[in-house]
Design an enzyme around this catalytic site. Structure first.
Site, short mmCIF file in Angstrom:
data_model
loop_
_atom_site.label_atom_id
_atom_site.label_comp_id
_atom_site.label_asym_id
_atom_site.label_seq_id
_atom_site.Cartn_x
_atom_site.Cartn_y
_atom_site.Cartn_z
N TYR A 184 -12.76 7.71 -1.74
CA TYR A 184 -12.13 7.85 -0.42
C TYR A 184 -10.98 8.85 -0.42
CZ TYR A 184 -8.16 4.79 -1.66
OH TYR A 184 -7.04 4.27 -2.22
N TYR A 208 -2.32 11.22 2.18
CA TYR A 208 -3.20 11.54 1.06
C TYR A 208 -3.22 13.05 0.79
CZ TYR A 208 -4.77 6.78 1.79
OH TYR A 208 -4.80 5.40 1.94
N ASP A 226 0.85 -1.18 0.00
CA ASP A 226 0.00 0.00 0.00
C ASP A 226 0.90 1.25 0.00
OD1 ASP A 226 -3.01 0.85 0.44
OD2 ASP A 226 -1.90 1.96 1.96
N HIS A 274 -6.98 -6.90 -0.36
CA HIS A 274 -5.95 -5.85 -0.29
C HIS A 274 -4.85 -6.14 0.73
CE1 HIS A 274 -4.21 -1.89 -0.77
NE2 HIS A 274 -4.33 -1.66 0.53
#
Length: 318
Positions: free
Chosen positions: A150, A231, A101, A294
């Site tokens: 998201y 993010y 990730d 995931h």
């Protein structure tokens, strides 16, 4: 074999917590969102028992590592600087890097910026994408998928934190770590992503309530802002990586992904991973597609551990 030990080290101006076990060639395990070093618990003991010095840090913003407040402290320059400082502290010129990730994204950029410090790279879930010179990353995702996506909802400081706060920490962790949907993570109009995510009534066999509580306890201490800042720095990272436009990944790479991962089948990711563009950017590449979701290193921990070991064993002992 010694048990996992813990310590905090100073690197790149912050304190970083690491879990470590074993002796031998250094293997760094880099976690993703919303995780901590503990997501590698299966691989730490497995690789240590096979003759490797395994180190799994809490990345900046997570767990027992420092969590700077400003999103501008969460750039690829900071992440790679943290890892280089960690290697220097450990007295190692090179290491094997394993990322999942966001840890995979950091692994790609560590290899891009400082390939001489990476013996080999094993990344899970997130392939390497060439930087689009004409579109900032987060901006383009928001245009494509809208406010329900998201990543769109994670951009505004405080928005996701307020939404998460409607639930206890264990429920938030369960909603993310136990995701089984395979399409993109997009909430309906007017809904926050955390409200859209289901809470499973029954746990899958690969994780226990006690293991999930380990994550919940750490996020209760740290909060989610550090993790969400990754993010919020995406477009700043786009600006900073212009000098590496068109660059390739030159070290040996094994890439693993679950065929049920979010968006793998519906967003063109499978076609990209199996196509020519990915291989042109990462010429020395091996691809493994597993029957999982995931959080592969937990759900399919034995398979992932063995795939990591088979890659490591291709390199001659020093």
């Amino acid at each position: 074999m010694n048990e996992v030990s813990h310590r905090r080290i100073k690197t790149n101006g912050i304190w970083v917590h690491i879990a470590e076990q074993g002796r031998g060639p250094l293997v760094l395990l880099l976690h993703g969102f919303p995780e901590i070093w503990y997501s590698w618990r299966h691989q730490i003991s497995f690789l240590a028992n096979h003759g490797y010095h395994v180190v799994a840090p809490d990345l900046r913003g997570y767990g027992d590592s420092d969590s700077p407040l400003s999103p501008s402290s969460y750039t690829f320059m900071h992440y790679v600087g943290d890892i280089i400082g960690l290697l220097d502290h450990l007295g190692e010129q090179q290491a094997f890097i394993v990322g999942h990730d966001w840890g995979a994204v950091i692994g790609w950029h560590l290899t891009l910026f400082r390939p001489e410090r990476v013996k080999g790279l094993i990344n899970l879930s997130v392939p390497y994408f060439s930087r689009n010179p004409n579109a900032k990353f987060a901006e383009s995702l928001i245009r494509t998928y809208g406010d329900g996506f998201y990543i769109s909802q994670f951009q505004e400081p405080g928005r996701a934190e307020r939404a998460f706060a409607r639930y206890d920490y264990l429920t938030v962790i369960k909603k993310f770590l136990l995701i089984t949907q395979t399409d993109n993570l997009i909430a309906p109009p007017g809904m926050e992503i955390i409200d859209y995510l289901r809470t499973l009534s029954r746990l899958p066999p690969w994780i226990t309530e006690e293991e999930l509580q380990v994550y919940a306890d750490k996020f209760q201490e740290s909060g989610f802002t550090g993790a969400l800042n990754y993010y919020r720095a995406m477009d700043l990272n786009w600006e900073l990586t212009a000098p590496w436009q068109g660059s390739k990944i030159t070290v040996p790479v094994k890439f693993m992904v679950g065929k049920k991962d979010l968006g793998f089948e519906v967003s063109g990711v499978r076609q990209y991973v199996e196509g020519n563009i990915f291989r042109s950017l990462v010429p020395n590449l091996e691809i493994v597609i597993l029957d999982g979701h995931h959080f592969l290193q937990q759900e399919k921990h034995q398979e992932v551990s063995e795939e990591i070991l088979s890659f490591l064993r291709k390199f001659p002992a020093e």
